[in-house]
Enzyme design. Structure first.
Site, PDB file in Angstrom:
ATOM      1  N   CYS A   1       0.841  -1.184   0.000  1.00 20.96           N
ATOM      2  CA  CYS A   1       0.000   0.000   0.000  1.00 20.96           C
ATOM      3  C   CYS A   1       0.881   1.240   0.000  1.00 20.96           C
ATOM      4  O   CYS A   1       1.808   1.356   0.797  1.00 20.96           O
ATOM      5  CB  CYS A   1      -0.891  -0.019   1.233  1.00 20.96           C
ATOM      6  N   ILE A   2       0.588   2.160  -0.866  1.00 27.50           N
ATOM      7  CA  ILE A   2       1.302   3.433  -0.897  1.00 27.50           C
ATOM      8  C   ILE A   2       0.328   4.499  -0.414  1.00 27.50           C
ATOM      9  O   ILE A   2      -0.740   4.683  -0.986  1.00 27.50           O
ATOM     10  CB  ILE A   2       1.787   3.760  -2.315  1.00 27.50           C
ATOM     11  N   ALA A   3       0.683   5.173   0.661  1.00 22.64           N
ATOM     12  CA  ALA A   3      -0.194   6.190   1.235  1.00 22.64           C
ATOM     13  C   ALA A   3       0.609   7.457   1.514  1.00 22.64           C
ATOM     14  O   ALA A   3       1.050   7.683   2.632  1.00 22.64           O
ATOM     15  CB  ALA A   3      -0.838   5.666   2.506  1.00 22.64           C
TER      16      ALA A   3
END
Length: 72
Positions: A1-3
């Protein structure tokens, strides 16, 4: 996940960028994101409180509404 939680942008482009963010967030989630079934909630009350305190000490340009019972 890229946040990503920050954006680096030239000062001269800041207001244009903010206008686009407002436009597309409204397009994605409607004029009342709290009512959108697609807008996620905070995982637990501890994090709601933590984020609420961050918002109180931040310069919010769009949104910033907190609803603790709904964890929003």
């Amino acid at each position: 996940c890229i946040a990503p939680d920050y954006i680096l942008i030239q000062e001269s482009k800041k207001n244009i960028f903010i206008d686009y963010v407002k436009k597309y967030l409204t397009e994605f989630y409607g004029t009342n994101p709290q009512k959108s079934p697609d807008y996620a909630r905070i995982i637990n009350k501890h994090h709601v409180e933590r984020l609420k305190k961050l918002l109180e000490h931040s310069h919010v340009v769009f949104g910033g509404t907190v609803n603790e019972p709904e964890q929003y």
